[in-house]
Design a protein around this motif. Structure first.
Motif, PDB file in Angstrom:
ATOM      1  N   TYR A 162      68.970  50.789  43.317  1.00 35.72           N
ATOM      2  CA  TYR A 162      69.074  51.942  42.425  1.00 35.72           C
ATOM      3  C   TYR A 162      69.847  51.551  41.160  1.00 35.72           C
ATOM      4  CZ  TYR A 162      69.865  56.640  40.674  1.00 35.72           C
ATOM      5  OH  TYR A 162      69.898  57.763  39.878  1.00 35.72           O
ATOM      6  N   ARG A 209      68.200  51.677  37.513  1.00 39.34           N
ATOM      7  CA  ARG A 209      68.747  52.645  36.546  1.00 39.34           C
ATOM      8  C   ARG A 209      69.403  51.966  35.346  1.00 39.34           C
ATOM      9  NH1 ARG A 209      69.267  57.082  34.170  1.00 39.34           N
ATOM     10  NH2 ARG A 209      70.922  58.562  34.596  1.00 39.34           N
ATOM     11  N   ALA A 232      66.590  58.632  36.386  1.00 33.62           N
ATOM     12  CA  ALA A 232      67.136  58.802  37.737  1.00 33.62           C
ATOM     13  C   ALA A 232      66.065  59.198  38.754  1.00 33.62           C
ATOM     14  CB  ALA A 232      68.257  59.829  37.721  1.00 33.62           C
ATOM     15  N   CYS A 292      64.009  56.175  39.779  1.00 31.37           N
ATOM     16  CA  CYS A 292      64.767  55.237  40.618  1.00 31.37           C
ATOM     17  C   CYS A 292      64.984  55.795  42.026  1.00 31.37           C
ATOM     18  CB  CYS A 292      66.095  54.892  39.963  1.00 31.37           C
ATOM     19  SG  CYS A 292      65.871  53.973  38.418  1.00 31.37           S
ATOM     20  N   ASP A 331      75.411  58.823  41.848  1.00 33.55           N
ATOM     21  CA  ASP A 331      75.258  58.048  40.628  1.00 33.55           C
ATOM     22  C   ASP A 331      76.346  58.491  39.660  1.00 33.55           C
ATOM     23  OD1 ASP A 331      74.397  56.634  38.426  1.00 33.55           O
ATOM     24  OD2 ASP A 331      72.498  57.701  38.216  1.00 33.55           O
TER      25      ASP A 331
END
Length: 110
Positions: free
Chosen positions: A42, A46, A53, A56, A71
């Motif tokens: 991720y 990203r 987002a 991902c 995140d």
């Protein structure tokens, strides 16, 4: 008939033990692999590739889902929670990409 079922069940259990026991170390590592893979992929998707987002999130989706993904865009840090384990990855820079962080390690200052 009852004896036949017991013999079949016993054989199935014996077969399962014969397959699982030699691979017990690999099976014990499996929960860590899921979370670490999710956090690292991720983060790379990203912050290295610059994808949104939502993309991902779909990109890292697996057969065994993780519980939660956090995140943190300000610090470019990603934390994945799954199978009772927590793993984090952080973006280090344009030439270094993302790296998994050791437990309790803070992301490097940008």
């Amino acid at each position: 008939m009852r004896r036949r079922h017991a013999l079949l069940l016993g054989s199935a259990v014996l077969l399962a033990v014969a397959v699982v026991w030699p691979n017990r170390a690999h099976l014990a590592a499996f929960p860590d692999i899921i979370g670490a893979y999710s956090a690292k992929e991720y983060c790379s998707c990203r912050y290295v590739s610059g994808n949104p987002a939502d993309y991902c999130q779909a990109y890292i989706e697996q057969y065994i889902p993780i519980d939660r993904l956090r995140d943190e865009p300000a610090s470019r840090k990603v934390t994945a929670f799954g199978l009772g384990r927590t793993h984090s990855a952080a973006w280090l820079g344009p030439r270094e990409g993302c790296r998994l962080l050791a437990e309790g390690e803070a992301p490097p200052a940008s």
